[in-house]
Enzyme design. Structure first.
Site, PDB file in Angstrom:
ATOM      1  N   GLY A   1       0.936  -1.302   0.172  1.00  0.00           N
ATOM      2  CA  GLY A   1      -0.067  -0.038  -0.112  1.00  0.00           C
ATOM      3  C   GLY A   1       0.697   1.406   0.059  1.00  0.00           C
ATOM      4  O   GLY A   1       0.268   2.464   0.001  1.00  0.00           O
TER       5      GLY A   1
ATOM      6  N   GLU B   1       3.867  -6.603   1.555  1.00  0.00           N
ATOM      7  CA  GLU B   1       3.456  -7.046   0.353  1.00  0.00           C
ATOM      8  C   GLU B   1       3.338  -5.955  -0.554  1.00  0.00           C
ATOM      9  O   GLU B   1       2.375  -5.369  -1.335  1.00  0.00           O
ATOM     10  CB  GLU B   1       2.188  -7.582   0.426  1.00  0.00           C
ATOM     11  CG  GLU B   1       1.905  -8.748   1.375  1.00  0.00           C
ATOM     12  CD  GLU B   1       0.390  -9.218   1.540  1.00  0.00           C
ATOM     13  OE1 GLU B   1      -0.524  -8.591   1.254  1.00  0.00           O
ATOM     14  OE2 GLU B   1       0.220 -10.311   1.947  1.00  0.00           O
TER      15      GLU B   1
ATOM     16  N   TYR C   1      -9.980   5.580 -12.306  1.00  0.00           N
ATOM     17  CA  TYR C   1      -9.968   6.275 -11.427  1.00  0.00           C
ATOM     18  C   TYR C   1      -9.797   7.712 -11.110  1.00  0.00           C
ATOM     19  O   TYR C   1      -9.457   8.276 -10.445  1.00  0.00           O
ATOM     20  CB  TYR C   1      -8.744   5.714 -10.528  1.00  0.00           C
ATOM     21  CG  TYR C   1      -8.563   4.040 -10.133  1.00  0.00           C
ATOM     22  CD1 TYR C   1      -9.337   3.538  -9.545  1.00  0.00           C
ATOM     23  CD2 TYR C   1      -7.312   3.597 -10.734  1.00  0.00           C
ATOM     24  CE1 TYR C   1      -9.360   1.938  -9.562  1.00  0.00           C
ATOM     25  CE2 TYR C   1      -7.048   2.195 -10.734  1.00  0.00           C
ATOM     26  CZ  TYR C   1      -8.088   1.539  -9.973  1.00  0.00           C
ATOM     27  OH  TYR C   1      -8.034   0.136 -10.086  1.00  0.00           O
TER      28      TYR C   1
ATOM     29  N   CYS D   1     -13.310   3.512 -28.386  1.00  0.00           N
ATOM     30  CA  CYS D   1     -14.608   4.230 -28.543  1.00  0.00           C
ATOM     31  C   CYS D   1     -15.466   4.551 -27.424  1.00  0.00           C
ATOM     32  O   CYS D   1     -16.432   3.922 -27.008  1.00  0.00           O
ATOM     33  CB  CYS D   1     -15.673   3.521 -29.798  1.00  0.00           C
ATOM     34  SG  CYS D   1     -14.613   3.383 -31.252  1.00  0.00           S
TER      35      CYS D   1
HETATM   36  N1  LLP Z   1      -1.740  -6.832  -0.625  1.00  0.00           N
HETATM   37  C1  LLP Z   1      -2.863  -7.111  -1.209  1.00  0.00           C
HETATM   38  C2  LLP Z   1      -3.684  -8.018  -0.227  1.00  0.00           C
HETATM   39  C3  LLP Z   1      -3.499  -6.077  -1.982  1.00  0.00           C
HETATM   40  O1  LLP Z   1      -4.733  -6.311  -2.129  1.00  0.00           O
HETATM   41  C4  LLP Z   1      -2.682  -5.234  -2.595  1.00  0.00           C
HETATM   42  C5  LLP Z   1      -3.217  -4.406  -3.633  1.00  0.00           C
HETATM   43  C6  LLP Z   1      -1.370  -5.421  -2.355  1.00  0.00           C
HETATM   44  C7  LLP Z   1      -0.705  -6.100  -1.331  1.00  0.00           C
HETATM   45  C8  LLP Z   1      -0.308  -4.159  -3.060  1.00  0.00           C
HETATM   46  O2  LLP Z   1      -0.687  -2.885  -2.916  1.00  0.00           O
HETATM   47  P1  LLP Z   1       0.126  -1.889  -3.419  1.00  0.00           P
HETATM   48  O3  LLP Z   1       1.603  -1.933  -2.601  1.00  0.00           O
HETATM   49  O4  LLP Z   1       0.426  -2.033  -4.988  1.00  0.00           O
HETATM   50  O5  LLP Z   1      -0.233  -0.427  -2.933  1.00  0.00           O
HETATM   51  N2  LLP Z   1      -5.396  -1.064  -9.479  1.00  0.00           N
HETATM   52  C9  LLP Z   1      -5.148   0.014  -8.549  1.00  0.00           C
HETATM   53  C10 LLP Z   1      -4.600  -0.613  -7.306  1.00  0.00           C
HETATM   54  C11 LLP Z   1      -5.304  -1.983  -6.320  1.00  0.00           C
HETATM   55  C12 LLP Z   1      -4.622  -2.385  -5.325  1.00  0.00           C
HETATM   56  C13 LLP Z   1      -5.192  -3.648  -4.908  1.00  0.00           C
HETATM   57  N3  LLP Z   1      -4.451  -4.202  -4.049  1.00  0.00           N
HETATM   58  C14 LLP Z   1      -4.566   0.991  -8.972  1.00  0.00           C
HETATM   59  O6  LLP Z   1      -4.058   1.018 -10.227  1.00  0.00           O
HETATM   60  O7  LLP Z   1      -4.163   2.183  -8.231  1.00  0.00           O
END
Ligand code: LLP
Length: 419
Positions: free
Chosen positions: A241, A275, A318, A344
């Protein structure tokens, strides 16, 4: 500060030592380009930030699931955060040992659970009581035991876009904090389940430390209550995150995130799992696209690029901001511009109302910070073949995914017998 491997040398945008224009000429556009050293550096920064604590960095495969990206990270010792059988397959192909995989997600199917149990993954992050019960049955049938954490929903506001906030009370993710102890007691009663950890993930693109601190404090409290009840909690999974800079956001650097987490977890003997996805690959990739046409509208100009929402969905779904740069600076006056794609749909844009140096047909532009949730979310909508992907290392480069073909578009389709 995120160190960028995309920089101008003699007015021309390069990835590491390689000119982007050369790559676009060689492989065509739309083209994703990733910097190998940037990916490595970011991973190492995470790894180093947790040095001295037993830890495992599980790259969130959904952010960028290209095999070459996974291979680079796996070679450095990364584990994988996976959310589907397909991701287990990809990560394994890239050489990541399943004992370094954690499996999250609210909708694991029986077949996927069987696959994960068979592969002997490190741990399932369980998101509901019903899932727990099914996993117990699956493991039992396979004559194996499944290691689990419950994903707790700590009810923390991550202060991010509502579509990527996952740790609030009303979210479909995780198990609400009030029910967590009951969940663990149930898990303890199941024959084929080993309770080994506590997990959370509160959202994505977070730009401050506080929500992480709040969430991890809850995780720690839950772990300590569980230990008092005789559970052997060996893993604390903090989720991903951490945000990146797309525009003017100033998320804490990886090092600051690491030290804040370690401060909360001081004295903790469990292995720490994180993660991260976006913060490792987001600024390590760009999407190259060429302007096909331009036209004037009320007070602005449309630049129609050869990449659209099917290639990079984030702006459309988004309203996300991605900086756009001309690969070769032309020194033109700024102009109010919408950079749109060929799909389109009115929602098909890469940038809206952007004051930027005027674009002309034939210009090559780079959509910045497209390494995370770019290609991995791409589709073939409008029957547009998937873009190609290139990885750069210094002055070398490799095509790590060839451009999709028309045959790819119809692979698996057939005419019905009754036609
Ligand atoms: N762990 C879990 C359980 C998750 O659901 C996610 C992301 C991560 C780790 C990794 O999060 P990160 O470090 O990448 O923030 N499509 C959206 C982002 C969706 C994230 C979903 N889960 C975007 O393009 O901003």
């Amino acid at each position: 500060m995120m160190m960028s491997e995309f920089r101008r040398i003699g007015g021309e945008l390069h990835c590491e030592g390689t000119p982007l224009e050369t790559l676009a000429r060689r492989f065509g556009t739309p083209l994703y380009v990733y910097s190998e050293s940037s990916i490595r550096k970011n991973f190492k920064r995470f790894d180093k930030s947790f040095e001295g604590s037993d830890h495992l960095i599980c790259f969130a495969v959904k952010a960028n699931s290209n095999r070459a990206v996974l291979r680079s990270l796996g070679d450095l010792g990364a584990g994988a955060d996976v959310v589907s059988g397909g991701e287990i397959y990809r990560a394994s192909l890239a050489g990541i040992d399943p004992v370094r995989m954690v499996y999250s997600g609210v909708g694991k199917s029986i077949a996927e659970m069987e696959q994960a149990v068979e592969a002997k993954i490190l741990m399932f992050n369980i998101e509901s009581f019903s899932e727990l019960k099914v996993l117990d049955e699956v493991a039992g049938r396979a004559g194996k035991r499944a290691r689990i954490s419950l994903r707790i929903n700590p009810d923390v506001d991550p202060r991010t876009h509502p579509y990527v906030a996952t740790g609030l009370k009303n979210s479909k993710f995780g198990i609400r904090i009030e029910s967590v102890l009951e969940g663990y007691e149930r898990a303890r009663g199941l024959k084929n389940i080993d309770v080994v950890g506590v997990d959370c993930h509160i959202g994505s693109q977070l730009s401050s430390i506080d929500p992480f601190v709040e969430a991890v404090t809850r995780v720690k409290e839950v772990a300590s209550t569980l230990r008092d009840r005789g559970f052997d909690i060996r893993y604390l999974d903090l989720g991903g995150g951490l945000g990146i800079t797309y525009d003017r956001e100033s998320p804490p650097p990886i090092e600051e995130f690491g030290s804040a987490m370690r401060a909360v977890l001081k004295g903790e003997r469990a292995k720490i799992i994180v993660e991260p996805g976006r913060s490792i690959v987001g600024n390590a990739g760009v999407l190259l696209t060429r302007v096909l046409y331009t036209k004037k509208a009320e007070g602005k100009r449309f630049a129609i690029a050869d990449a659209g929402m099917n290639d990079l969905m984030r702006p459309s779904i988004y309203g996300s901001f991605h900086a756009i740069e001309q690969v070769v600076e032309k020194g033109r006056e700024p102009e109010m511009t919408d950079v749109v794609g060929p799909v389109c749909e009115s929602g098909d844009f890469l940038a809206k109302d952007r004051e930027m140096p005027a674009l002309r047909a034939g210009d090559l532009i780079a959509v910045m910070s497209a390494g995370a949730y770019g290609f991995s979310m791409a589709s073939t909508y409008n029957s547009r073949p998937l873009a190609a992907e290139v990885m750069v290392k210094g002055d070398r480069h490799a095509l790590v995914r060839q451009r999709g073909s028309y045959e790819d578009l119809v692979r698996g389709e057939r005419d019905p017998e009754f036609s």
